[in-house]
Motif scaffolding. Structure first.
Motif, mmCIF file in Angstrom:
data_model
loop_
_atom_site.group_PDB
_atom_site.id
_atom_site.type_symbol
_atom_site.label_atom_id
_atom_site.label_comp_id
_atom_site.label_asym_id
_atom_site.label_seq_id
_atom_site.Cartn_x
_atom_site.Cartn_y
_atom_site.Cartn_z
ATOM 1 N N UNK A 89 0.829 -1.201 0.000
ATOM 2 C CA UNK A 89 0.000 0.000 0.000
ATOM 3 C C UNK A 89 0.870 1.261 0.000
ATOM 4 N N UNK A 90 0.293 2.354 -0.460
ATOM 5 C CA UNK A 90 0.920 3.674 -0.364
ATOM 6 C C UNK A 90 0.156 4.496 0.669
ATOM 7 N N UNK A 91 0.882 5.285 1.446
ATOM 8 C CA UNK A 91 0.267 6.215 2.387
ATOM 9 C C UNK A 91 0.604 7.626 1.943
ATOM 10 N N UNK A 92 -0.428 8.473 1.871
ATOM 11 C CA UNK A 92 -0.239 9.857 1.436
ATOM 12 C C UNK A 92 -0.799 10.786 2.502
ATOM 13 N N UNK A 93 -0.179 11.939 2.622
ATOM 14 C CA UNK A 93 -0.629 12.921 3.611
ATOM 15 C C UNK A 93 -0.171 14.307 3.163
ATOM 16 N N UNK A 94 -0.958 15.300 3.520
ATOM 17 C CA UNK A 94 -0.586 16.672 3.163
ATOM 18 C C UNK A 94 0.466 17.203 4.121
ATOM 19 N N UNK A 95 1.257 18.142 3.623
ATOM 20 C CA UNK A 95 2.169 18.840 4.515
ATOM 21 C C UNK A 95 1.381 19.701 5.500
ATOM 22 N N UNK A 96 0.206 20.206 5.047
ATOM 23 C CA UNK A 96 -0.625 21.031 5.922
ATOM 24 C C UNK A 96 -1.200 20.181 7.041
ATOM 25 N N UNK A 97 -1.317 20.792 8.212
ATOM 26 C CA UNK A 97 -1.901 20.077 9.350
ATOM 27 C C UNK A 97 -3.399 19.900 9.119
ATOM 28 N N UNK A 98 -3.956 18.798 9.633
ATOM 29 C CA UNK A 98 -5.403 18.614 9.556
ATOM 30 C C UNK A 98 -5.865 17.922 8.298
ATOM 31 N N UNK A 99 -5.132 16.900 7.888
ATOM 32 C CA UNK A 99 -5.543 16.148 6.711
ATOM 33 C C UNK A 99 -5.796 14.698 7.060
ATOM 34 N N UNK A 100 -6.522 13.982 6.209
ATOM 35 C CA UNK A 100 -6.799 12.571 6.498
ATOM 36 C C UNK A 100 -5.587 11.694 6.192
ATOM 37 N N UNK B 144 -4.407 24.641 -3.875
ATOM 38 C CA UNK B 144 -3.339 23.660 -4.089
ATOM 39 C C UNK B 144 -2.565 23.503 -2.792
ATOM 40 N N UNK B 145 -1.865 22.384 -2.670
ATOM 41 C CA UNK B 145 -1.043 22.128 -1.492
ATOM 42 C C UNK B 145 -0.065 21.011 -1.787
ATOM 43 N N UNK C 132 8.311 10.902 -0.985
ATOM 44 C CA UNK C 132 8.150 11.410 -2.353
ATOM 45 C C UNK C 132 7.115 12.527 -2.323
ATOM 46 N N UNK C 133 7.517 13.723 -2.768
ATOM 47 C CA UNK C 133 6.631 14.874 -2.667
ATOM 48 C C UNK C 133 5.911 15.151 -3.987
ATOM 49 N N UNK C 134 4.664 15.511 -3.866
ATOM 50 C CA UNK C 134 3.859 15.980 -5.003
ATOM 51 C C UNK C 134 3.553 17.452 -4.728
ATOM 52 N N UNK C 135 4.345 18.320 -5.310
ATOM 53 C CA UNK C 135 4.254 19.743 -4.991
ATOM 54 C C UNK C 135 3.081 20.399 -5.724
ATOM 55 N N UNK C 136 2.464 21.359 -5.039
ATOM 56 C CA UNK C 136 1.367 22.155 -5.621
ATOM 57 C C UNK C 136 0.299 21.269 -6.264
ATOM 58 N N UNK C 137 -0.064 20.228 -5.567
ATOM 59 C CA UNK C 137 -1.144 19.363 -6.058
ATOM 60 C C UNK C 137 -2.463 20.131 -6.005
ATOM 61 N N UNK D 168 -3.187 11.551 -4.335
ATOM 62 C CA UNK D 168 -2.609 12.798 -3.805
ATOM 63 C C UNK D 168 -3.623 13.928 -3.872
ATOM 64 N N UNK D 169 -4.368 14.013 -4.969
ATOM 65 C CA UNK D 169 -5.400 15.053 -5.069
ATOM 66 C C UNK D 169 -6.493 14.832 -4.044
ATOM 67 N N UNK D 170 -6.838 13.585 -3.803
ATOM 68 C CA UNK D 170 -7.819 13.243 -2.771
ATOM 69 C C UNK D 170 -7.324 13.710 -1.395
ATOM 70 N N UNK D 171 -6.046 13.431 -1.084
ATOM 71 C CA UNK D 171 -5.487 13.788 0.226
ATOM 72 C C UNK D 171 -5.503 15.290 0.450
ATOM 73 N N UNK D 172 -5.175 16.065 -0.573
ATOM 74 C CA UNK D 172 -5.114 17.515 -0.390
ATOM 75 C C UNK D 172 -6.524 18.123 -0.381
ATOM 76 N N UNK D 173 -7.457 17.518 -1.120
ATOM 77 C CA UNK D 173 -8.802 18.088 -1.220
ATOM 78 C C UNK D 173 -9.606 17.923 0.054
ATOM 79 N N UNK D 174 -9.387 16.819 0.773
ATOM 80 C CA UNK D 174 -10.145 16.571 1.992
ATOM 81 C C UNK D 174 -9.360 16.993 3.250
ATOM 82 N N UNK D 175 -8.449 17.933 3.073
ATOM 83 C CA UNK D 175 -7.632 18.419 4.179
ATOM 84 C C UNK D 175 -7.991 19.862 4.495
ATOM 85 N N UNK D 176 -7.218 20.468 5.394
ATOM 86 C CA UNK D 176 -7.439 21.868 5.751
ATOM 87 C C UNK D 176 -7.127 22.808 4.596
#
Length: 716
Positions: free
Chosen positions: A538-549, A593-594, A626-631, A577-585
């Motif tokens: 599995x892959x785990x993804x998370x936003x750099x911003x606090x308050x993401x799933x 974008x984030x 691995x970073x996905x910048x400005x998603x 990655x788009x899912x992770x950033x969209x459902x975050x703070x």
């Protein structure tokens, strides 16, 4: 034309006056049939026996019926009926009112030992709530636990949010509502002015306005004629200028004296209205002396029409509706549980803030208590705080309001507004908040028990559905192979095919490549995903911003053998990655974008390094990311029709591939609940089968797939 099965707001406005004529009648006995029909037997000195029916199930009605049409009394009365008898036997009927222009009637009964109110909700799932004179709920047919309102025994009854009343709207407000619309005239009247479809069309016809006229093409003269038509309708309702009609389909004009009664005997009833409608001019009509009598005949004949339909025992029961009902209840209960958790956390945080700013809070309370000891009026105290705030005194700046009637002072501490009882000290106010947090937590425990019962009911309904389908499975598969591509949007009736996957309580979607992505809704679910569902590969993804799933891109299903050899496609990782950033703070803060990072499952651990501390729902990462910048953020909500009928939501590219129709969202000004209602109305416009949308895509269900914070439809 489909037969009317629910009374409209206009119907209820007309009913109130006629039902009011029975004020002073005494209630003899109350009955409950099934779980949605209440019968009140009353007697009046002048009129004799009165039978009032209140039905809130598939059919939603409230009217008197002829005694000979009353169903036989059920056997052993259920608890709800016994409670009604205990509170209402011998009580005087004191009147009935419609709540604003909503489909809610409030019946009031008076007895020496107090007042009882029956609040009948003739919308949505329907409900009858029994309250005392102060609106505390004694019992109700359905408990309601929504973020917007709660109806449960022991709590104060909460009416739905107020809506504009078109019968009392001023001309200025009318113009503003019309100009604020972005659709056509008839839909604006139906939704913005709350007339509903039939009476929105009737207003247009009476005003001589083309129903499909775009609002942008309407001029002042059009507004004049529409407003005049509304005023005439409101005047007829206020003055009880009724000429009730019962309408039938495929019959001749019932007002023609040359026609025999046989001309309408075989016709099907479709509506009953308090006055003739131009929209029904092509239908056969029968006049009545009172609207109550018209409704009595209408629903009696509607029941006869239904009985003439094929024997339901030879047809498949509507398991979809039953399952959808339980799923709606579970969604409501889950929302209530999450609301209780948040409310308890907020209360505890407020109590801790009082101690953290003890000196500041004590200064505010002491100032008020000293002033009150000197008999200084509240207005003077409030003025002193305002003067101190202008001079930059910290304690005065923290005071944002004073309620002299309740002795409450509201303070702002670190952005949190806290109500303080002015005559209590800091400790007493903090204890009160802790006690309230404990009470809310206890309510959560009760809700958890209730949701387990509902889940058992849901599983039972699914079991019965599966047993029914077992014999026909082979034939259905053969039929599916021969079926051509279906235009679901234009189908008059769409079959419901339910499926409750194990991941449905999380945030989820399937990528364009068919891989499952799941995300936590809160700290508890984040914790559960990492501990229970994270597998090798599995892959785990998370936003750099606090308050993401916590977002997990699954390489396999939990029922399959896990494998770390699966190469997950880049397209699926990008969508996750788009899912992770969209459902975050990021979305909640209104950003577009984030940054998101991705790691393998074996890099995630719940064991902190020495000296580290992990909060609930947190985790530690070992190794490179691995970073996905400005998603970019991006969410679409859609309705899927095959292989299952359900709402889905997530990155637009993934959702558009599997949904029959989608609506794309972006961060905006509408709160979740309001935006969900806008999507619900749009979906209902797109499908020919509006009942299908109502069953599987309620605003609550749509909200389940929406990001936190405000949203708007992208194309608006």
């Amino acid at each position: 034309m489909d037969s009317k099965r629910e009374l409209t707001s206009v119907d209820l406005a007309a009913l109130v006056g006629e039902l009011g004529a029975y004020e002073g009648a005494k209630l003899d006995k109350a009955y409950l049939y099934g779980d949605d029909l209440v019968r009140l037997k009353m007697r009046d000195f002048d009129r004799g026996r009165i039978e009032l029916i209140l039905e809130v199930g598939e059919i939603k009605r409230a009217h008197t019926v002829a005694p000979e049409r009353v169903p036989d009394a059920p056997g052993r009365p259920p608890q709800f009926a016994m409670m009604l008898r205990n509170r209402l036997s011998g009580a005087d009927f004191a009147g009935v009112e419609q709540y604003e222009f909503d489909r809610i009637l409030e019946f009031v009964f008076e007895r020496e030992d107090g007042t009882t109110r029956l609040i009948v909700e003739l919308f949505g799932q329907g409900n009858v709530a029994v309250t005392d004179g102060e609106y505390e709920v004694i019992d109700c047919l359905e408990t309601v636990r929504l973020k917007s309102r709660t109806v449960v025994p022991g709590s104060r009854y909460e009416f739905p949010d107020s809506r504009l009343n078109p019968l009392t709207v001023s001309r200025e407000a009318f113009d503003l509502e019309m100009e604020d619309s972005d659709t056509d005239i008839v839909r604006t009247l139906a939704t913005q002015l709350n007339f509903g479809g039939l009476y929105a069309e009737e207003i247009c016809t009476r005003a001589g306005i083309e129903k499909g006229m775009d609002i942008a093409d309407a001029d002042e003269d059009d507004y004049d004629r529409l407003y005049e038509a509304i005023e005439r309708l409101a005047l007829d309702l206020r003055n009880a200028n009724f000429e009730p009609r019962l309408y039938l389909e495929d019959g001749e004009d019932g007002d023609d004296d040359d026609e025999s009664d046989d001309s309408t005997e075989s016709a099907r009833v479709v509506d009953a209205t308090p006055f003739p409608l131009e929209e029904h001019a092509e239908l056969a009509a029968e006049p009545y002396d009172s609207f109550l009598a018209a409704l009595d005949d209408y629903f009696f004949r509607l029941e006869l029409d239904d009985e003439e339909e094929p024997d339901p025992t030879t047809q498949k029961p509507d398991f979809g509706e039953e399952i959808a009902k339980y799923e709606r209840i579970i969604d409501q209960q889950q929302g209530a549980i999450e609301g209780f958790e948040q409310q308890a956390d907020d209360l505890r945080e407020q109590a801790e803030l009082l101690y953290a700013e003890y000196g500041l809070v004590d200064d505010i309370l002491s100032t008020i208590q000293d002033a009150r000891a000197q008999d200084r009026p509240w207005d003077e105290i409030e003025a002193r705080f305002e003067e101190g705030a202008e001079r930059g005194i910290e304690a005065a700046e923290a005071v944002v309001g004073i309620d002299s009637s309740e002795g409450i002072v509201t303070v702002d501490i670190d952005g949190d507004r806290i109500d303080l009882v002015a005559h209590d000290g800091v400790e007493q106010n903090a204890d009160r908040l802790y006690t309230e947090a404990k009470r809310v937590a206890e309510k959560k425990e009760g809700a958890l028990a209730a949701i387990e019962d509902t889940r058992e009911d849901l599983e039972d309904a699914k079991r019965r559905r599966d047993e029914w389908d077992a014999d026909d499975e082979g034939d259905e598969q053969a039929d599916d192979e021969d079926t051509e591509e279906t235009n679901w949007l234009e189908m008059p009736s769409i079959p419901i095919r339910e499926n409750e996957p194990w991941f449905d309580r999380f945030r989820w979607f399937h990528t364009s490549d068919g891989y499952l992505v799941i995300g936590g809704r809160n700290a508890d679910q984040n914790e559960e995903l990492v501990k229970k569902y994270l597998e090798p590969g599995d892959k785990v993804l998370h936003t750099q911003a606090h308050g993401g799933p916590v977002t997990v891109l699954k390489a396999t299903d939990p029922s399959e053998a896990s494998s770390s050899d699966i190469e997950l496609p880049d397209s699926s990782i990008e969508e996750a990655a788009q899912f992770a950033v969209s459902y975050s703070s990021v979305w909640k803060d209104g950003r577009y974008a984030g940054d998101v990072y991705a790691v393998d499952s074996d890099q995630v651990t719940k064991t902190p390094e020495s000296g580290e501390y992990l909060e609930k729902g947190g985790f530690a990462i070992r190794g490179e990311r691995t970073y996905h910048r400005d998603t970019p953020v991006g969410v679409a909500v859609g309705i899927q029709c095959e292989p299952y009928t359900r709402v889905i939501g997530g990155p637009p590219a993934a959702i558009e591939a599997t949904a029959e129709t989608t609506i794309e969202l972006e961060p905006g000004r509408y709160a979740q609940a309001d935006a969900a209602k806008r999507l619900y109305r749009r979906f209902r416009e797109e499908f020919e089968d509006e009942s299908f949308v109502r069953k599987i895509a309620s605003p609550d269900r749509i909200q389940h797939f929406m990001p936190p914070g405000g949203s708007r439809i992208a194309e608006e």
